[in-house]
Design a protein around this motif. Structure first.
Motif, mmCIF file in Angstrom:
data_model
loop_
_atom_site.group_PDB
_atom_site.id
_atom_site.type_symbol
_atom_site.label_atom_id
_atom_site.label_comp_id
_atom_site.label_asym_id
_atom_site.label_seq_id
_atom_site.Cartn_x
_atom_site.Cartn_y
_atom_site.Cartn_z
ATOM 1 N N SER A 271 -14.466 -7.312 25.950
ATOM 2 C CA SER A 271 -14.229 -8.154 26.417
ATOM 3 C C SER A 271 -12.954 -8.799 25.386
ATOM 4 C CB SER A 271 -15.025 -9.166 26.272
ATOM 5 O OG SER A 271 -15.716 -9.411 24.751
ATOM 6 N N TYR A 272 -12.625 -7.777 24.180
ATOM 7 C CA TYR A 272 -11.804 -8.922 23.266
ATOM 8 C C TYR A 272 -10.812 -7.320 22.414
ATOM 9 C CZ TYR A 272 -9.964 -11.782 20.127
ATOM 10 O OH TYR A 272 -8.642 -12.668 19.036
ATOM 11 N N MET A 273 -10.167 -7.700 21.509
ATOM 12 C CA MET A 273 -9.435 -6.238 20.891
ATOM 13 C C MET A 273 -8.275 -7.187 20.401
ATOM 14 S SD MET A 273 -9.079 -2.644 23.141
ATOM 15 C CE MET A 273 -10.406 -1.794 24.209
ATOM 16 N N HIS A 274 -9.154 -7.157 18.424
ATOM 17 C CA HIS A 274 -7.860 -8.159 17.834
ATOM 18 C C HIS A 274 -8.041 -6.441 16.952
ATOM 19 C CE1 HIS A 274 -6.992 -10.960 14.630
ATOM 20 N NE2 HIS A 274 -6.665 -11.505 14.929
ATOM 21 N N GLY A 275 -6.480 -6.201 16.352
ATOM 22 C CA GLY A 275 -6.643 -5.397 16.073
ATOM 23 C C GLY A 275 -4.596 -5.846 15.588
ATOM 24 N N ILE A 276 -4.625 -5.834 14.263
ATOM 25 C CA ILE A 276 -2.919 -5.780 13.347
ATOM 26 C C ILE A 276 -2.687 -4.626 12.232
ATOM 27 C CG2 ILE A 276 -1.207 -7.651 12.427
ATOM 28 C CD1 ILE A 276 -3.313 -10.067 13.693
ATOM 29 N N LEU A 277 -2.099 -4.144 11.846
ATOM 30 C CA LEU A 277 -1.094 -3.616 11.263
ATOM 31 C C LEU A 277 -1.013 -4.381 10.119
ATOM 32 C CD1 LEU A 277 1.826 -1.988 13.587
ATOM 33 C CD2 LEU A 277 -0.068 -0.920 12.135
ATOM 34 N N ARG A 278 -0.811 -3.725 9.117
ATOM 35 C CA ARG A 278 -1.127 -3.707 7.749
ATOM 36 C C ARG A 278 -2.167 -5.306 7.381
ATOM 37 N NH1 ARG A 278 5.199 -2.661 5.921
ATOM 38 N NH2 ARG A 278 4.786 0.108 5.599
ATOM 39 N N CYS A 279 -2.549 -5.655 8.160
ATOM 40 C CA CYS A 279 -3.839 -6.956 7.457
ATOM 41 C C CYS A 279 -5.630 -6.691 7.244
ATOM 42 C CB CYS A 279 -3.761 -7.356 8.799
ATOM 43 S SG CYS A 279 -2.652 -8.590 9.434
ATOM 44 N N PRO A 280 -4.825 -6.592 5.730
ATOM 45 C CA PRO A 280 -7.089 -7.011 4.659
ATOM 46 C C PRO A 280 -7.636 -8.007 6.040
ATOM 47 C CG PRO A 280 -5.420 -8.337 3.224
ATOM 48 C CD PRO A 280 -4.132 -8.146 5.003
ATOM 49 N N LEU A 281 -8.639 -7.814 5.516
ATOM 50 C CA LEU A 281 -9.411 -8.862 5.669
ATOM 51 C C LEU A 281 -10.026 -10.582 4.814
ATOM 52 C CD1 LEU A 281 -13.675 -8.019 6.994
ATOM 53 C CD2 LEU A 281 -12.804 -9.963 5.454
ATOM 54 N N GLY A 282 -9.476 -9.642 4.071
ATOM 55 C CA GLY A 282 -9.709 -11.367 2.537
ATOM 56 C C GLY A 282 -8.197 -11.735 2.467
ATOM 57 N N ARG A 283 -7.484 -12.748 3.310
ATOM 58 C CA ARG A 283 -6.914 -13.901 3.502
ATOM 59 C C ARG A 283 -6.048 -14.284 2.146
ATOM 60 N NH1 ARG A 283 -10.657 -17.882 6.152
ATOM 61 N NH2 ARG A 283 -11.669 -17.677 4.623
ATOM 62 N N GLY A 284 -5.219 -14.643 2.703
ATOM 63 C CA GLY A 284 -3.979 -14.934 1.973
ATOM 64 C C GLY A 284 -3.352 -13.972 0.416
ATOM 65 N N GLY A 285 -1.733 -14.835 -0.499
ATOM 66 C CA GLY A 285 -1.892 -13.708 -0.722
ATOM 67 C C GLY A 285 -1.093 -12.218 -1.415
ATOM 68 N N GLU A 286 -0.674 -11.173 -1.715
ATOM 69 C CA GLU A 286 -0.238 -10.795 -1.516
ATOM 70 C C GLU A 286 -1.060 -8.937 -1.490
ATOM 71 O OE1 GLU A 286 3.933 -10.743 -4.112
ATOM 72 O OE2 GLU A 286 2.733 -11.780 -5.262
ATOM 73 N N MET A 287 -0.534 -8.076 -0.957
ATOM 74 C CA MET A 287 -0.684 -6.347 -1.650
ATOM 75 C C MET A 287 -0.071 -5.676 -2.202
ATOM 76 S SD MET A 287 -1.847 -5.604 2.833
ATOM 77 C CE MET A 287 -0.614 -6.362 4.011
ATOM 78 N N MET A 288 -0.097 -4.657 -2.210
ATOM 79 C CA MET A 288 0.944 -3.363 -2.343
ATOM 80 C C MET A 288 0.449 -2.364 -1.692
ATOM 81 S SD MET A 288 2.750 -3.170 -5.274
ATOM 82 C CE MET A 288 1.720 -4.248 -6.564
ATOM 83 N N ILE A 289 1.797 -2.476 -1.294
ATOM 84 C CA ILE A 289 2.514 -1.527 -0.210
ATOM 85 C C ILE A 289 3.440 -0.525 -0.665
ATOM 86 C CG2 ILE A 289 2.983 -0.761 1.941
ATOM 87 C CD1 ILE A 289 2.267 -3.203 2.895
ATOM 88 N N GLU A 290 3.332 1.146 -0.603
ATOM 89 C CA GLU A 290 3.881 2.170 -1.509
ATOM 90 C C GLU A 290 4.589 1.198 -3.040
ATOM 91 O OE1 GLU A 290 6.845 3.298 2.086
ATOM 92 O OE2 GLU A 290 5.029 3.900 2.537
ATOM 93 N N GLY A 291 3.790 0.763 -3.592
ATOM 94 C CA GLY A 291 4.616 0.752 -4.940
ATOM 95 C C GLY A 291 5.141 -0.847 -5.004
ATOM 96 N N ALA A 292 5.264 -1.554 -3.757
ATOM 97 C CA ALA A 292 6.295 -3.015 -3.681
ATOM 98 C C ALA A 292 5.416 -4.072 -3.882
ATOM 99 C CB ALA A 292 7.313 -2.539 -2.753
ATOM 100 N N PRO A 293 5.551 -5.275 -3.793
ATOM 101 C CA PRO A 293 4.114 -6.344 -3.370
ATOM 102 C C PRO A 293 4.774 -6.512 -1.259
ATOM 103 C CG PRO A 293 5.839 -7.273 -4.945
ATOM 104 C CD PRO A 293 5.991 -5.642 -4.875
ATOM 105 N N TYR A 294 3.729 -7.236 -0.636
ATOM 106 C CA TYR A 294 3.992 -7.516 0.415
ATOM 107 C C TYR A 294 3.403 -8.658 0.263
ATOM 108 C CZ TYR A 294 4.729 -6.686 5.551
ATOM 109 O OH TYR A 294 4.737 -6.363 6.419
ATOM 110 N N PRO A 295 3.589 -10.187 0.997
ATOM 111 C CA PRO A 295 3.213 -10.913 1.450
ATOM 112 C C PRO A 295 2.059 -10.342 2.779
ATOM 113 C CG PRO A 295 5.018 -11.267 2.644
ATOM 114 C CD PRO A 295 5.697 -10.357 1.212
#
Length: 249
Positions: free
Chosen positions: A43-67
């Protein structure tokens, strides 16, 4: 948009248990590749690239910070009807997170404060799924570690979180795929392929569809029959659990 369109294609009966799938790019690749499976309406599909479950802040992608952008917030999940919610996150939550409320350090699951923060985020996410989708059971998939101790730790963390939630079950994809030709299912070690060449899979293999028939659909059937009852799971699920071939292209 394409993922949303596909969810309409995969709801053929209007009478079977309804399923919503939610997650990051792993779930996106599953949704794009799966076919109609007897016994379930998606009934519903929700999948988004480069998204953690934990909201907000930053994450590290290939050694660089990413909001972590607003598009990643699961507050955007729509009100739908889904008896079952299938969830697949984890890659971005395991390590390399900077959370404003926790200070200015890059954190991973080895940090107790971050681990507890992420556990609360999971609990709030599960509650939103219950409220907006009406899901009676939530199935959370583990991730293939791909040689990463951090992802091994994430799978342990996910089991800990699920143990606190009576309606959450673990589908241990990591254990299952370890006994398969893993590269044929996950060409880049992380994502399924869906039949169209992408950066993740430069071939026309559709491992998402094979995964559904070989493992995921029978597991969905088993849990649906146990949690929702054999009558609601439907006769197709009984066939699937017994190991007969599932229909669909």
């Amino acid at each position: 948009a394409e993922l949303g369109r596909r969810s309409g294609e995969l709801s053929p009966t209007g009478a079977a248990p309804t399923v919503a799938i939610l997650g990051d790019s792993k779930m996106l690749t599953l949704g794009m590749g799966m076919a109609t499976i007897d016994g379930f309406d998606f009934s519903y599909m929700h999948g988004i690239l480069r998204c953690p479950l934990g909201r907000g802040g930053e994450m590290m992608i290939e050694g660089a910070p990413y909001p972590v952008g607003a598009e990643c917030s699961w507050d955007t999940v729509s009100d739908r009807d889904a008896d079952i919610a299938l969830v697949w996150f984890g890659t971005w939550d395991a390590s390399g997170r900077k959370i404003p409320a926790l200070g200015n350090e890059w954190l991973g699951l080895g940090d107790p404060e971050y681990r507890e923060w992420l556990a609360v985020e999971h609990a709030q996410f599960f509650e939103l799924v219950r409220r907006r989708l009406g899901s009676e059971v939530i199935m959370a998939m583990t991730v293939h570690p791909n040689g990463s101790p951090e992802l091994e730790d994430y799978n342990d963390f996910l089991r800990e979180v699920a143990a606190r939630e009576p309606d959450v079950e673990i589908l241990d994809f990591a254990a299952w795929v370890a006994g398969q030709d893993t590269a044929s299912y996950l060409p880049d070690g992380v994502h399924l392929s869906w039949g169209t060449p992408t950066a993740y899979s430069p071939n026309t293999n559709n491992s998402a569809r094979r995964l559904m028939k070989a493992w995921l659909a029978p597991r969905l059937c088993e849990v649906a029959a146990r949690r929702l009852g054999p009558d609601r799971a439907g006769p197709e699920c009984v066939v699937a659990v017994r190991g007969a071939a599932l229909t669909g292209p």
